[in-house]
Design a protein around this motif. Structure first.
Motif, PDB file in Angstrom:
ATOM      1  N   LEU A  46      35.232  80.396 -85.307  1.00 14.47           N
ATOM      2  CA  LEU A  46      34.401  80.840 -84.355  1.00 14.47           C
ATOM      3  C   LEU A  46      33.933  79.676 -83.479  1.00 14.47           C
ATOM      4  N   GLY A  47      34.419  78.451 -83.610  1.00 15.67           N
ATOM      5  CA  GLY A  47      34.576  77.499 -82.730  1.00 15.67           C
ATOM      6  C   GLY A  47      33.094  76.598 -83.356  1.00 15.67           C
ATOM      7  N   ILE A  48      32.418  76.856 -84.529  1.00  9.01           N
ATOM      8  CA  ILE A  48      31.618  76.011 -84.867  1.00  9.01           C
ATOM      9  C   ILE A  48      32.141  74.778 -85.730  1.00  9.01           C
ATOM     10  N   SER A  49      31.475  73.578 -85.089  1.00  7.34           N
ATOM     11  CA  SER A  49      32.090  72.238 -85.451  1.00  7.34           C
ATOM     12  C   SER A  49      31.345  72.096 -86.924  1.00  7.34           C
ATOM     13  N   VAL A  50      32.294  70.873 -87.443  1.00  8.29           N
ATOM     14  CA  VAL A  50      31.833  70.596 -88.963  1.00  8.29           C
ATOM     15  C   VAL A  50      30.557  69.900 -89.045  1.00  8.29           C
ATOM     16  N   SER A  51      30.272  69.054 -87.875  1.00  9.23           N
ATOM     17  CA  SER A  51      28.978  68.322 -88.021  1.00  9.23           C
ATOM     18  C   SER A  51      27.837  69.370 -88.007  1.00  9.23           C
ATOM     19  N   ALA A  52      27.994  70.810 -87.463  1.00  8.47           N
ATOM     20  CA  ALA A  52      26.785  71.848 -87.264  1.00  8.47           C
ATOM     21  C   ALA A  52      26.865  72.418 -88.931  1.00  8.47           C
ATOM     22  N   MET A  53      27.688  71.974 -89.629  1.00  5.70           N
ATOM     23  CA  MET A  53      27.789  72.585 -90.918  1.00  5.70           C
ATOM     24  C   MET A  53      27.361  71.570 -91.939  1.00  5.70           C
ATOM     25  N   SER A  54      26.393  70.563 -91.491  1.00  6.58           N
ATOM     26  CA  SER A  54      25.953  69.659 -92.338  1.00  6.58           C
ATOM     27  C   SER A  54      25.299  69.677 -93.830  1.00  6.58           C
ATOM     28  N   THR A  55      24.815  70.922 -93.758  1.00  5.05           N
ATOM     29  CA  THR A  55      24.414  71.239 -95.144  1.00  5.05           C
ATOM     30  C   THR A  55      25.188  72.545 -95.743  1.00  5.05           C
ATOM     31  N   PRO A  56      25.237  72.390 -97.051  1.00  2.32           N
ATOM     32  CA  PRO A  56      26.037  73.077 -97.553  1.00  2.32           C
ATOM     33  C   PRO A  56      25.923  74.653 -97.353  1.00  2.32           C
ATOM     34  N   LEU A  57      27.024  75.425 -97.463  1.00  2.96           N
ATOM     35  CA  LEU A  57      26.742  76.916 -97.077  1.00  2.96           C
ATOM     36  C   LEU A  57      26.511  77.724 -98.122  1.00  2.96           C
ATOM     37  N   VAL A  58      25.699  78.770 -97.829  1.00  6.64           N
ATOM     38  CA  VAL A  58      25.216  79.791 -98.919  1.00  6.64           C
ATOM     39  C   VAL A  58      26.151  80.637 -99.059  1.00  6.64           C
TER      40      VAL A  58
END
Length: 58
Positions: A46-58
């Motif tokens: 979807l184009g979301i960067s890895v840096s935007a995922m800096s917290t673990p996903l639920v």
């Protein structure tokens, strides 16, 4: 689409996944790890960067 080895290693370095690493260096992924990697793959698609995922996903 499944992430390449280098991508998985990068996600691990970023703290997005934490597979068990065996003595021989092989990674063992739990069912939760696989779910997490699939979520990451969808978000990256979807184009979301890895840096935007800096917290673990639920």
């Amino acid at each position: 689409m499944w992430p390449y080895k280098k991508a998985i290693e990068y996600y691990e370095e970023q703290g997005l996944t934490r597979p068990q690493i065996m003595e021989n260096g092989y990674r063992v992924f739990s069912e939760d790890d696989v779910i997490q990697l699939n979520k990451i793959a969808v978000l990256r698609g979807l184009g979301i960067s890895v840096s935007a995922m800096s917290t673990p996903l639920v």
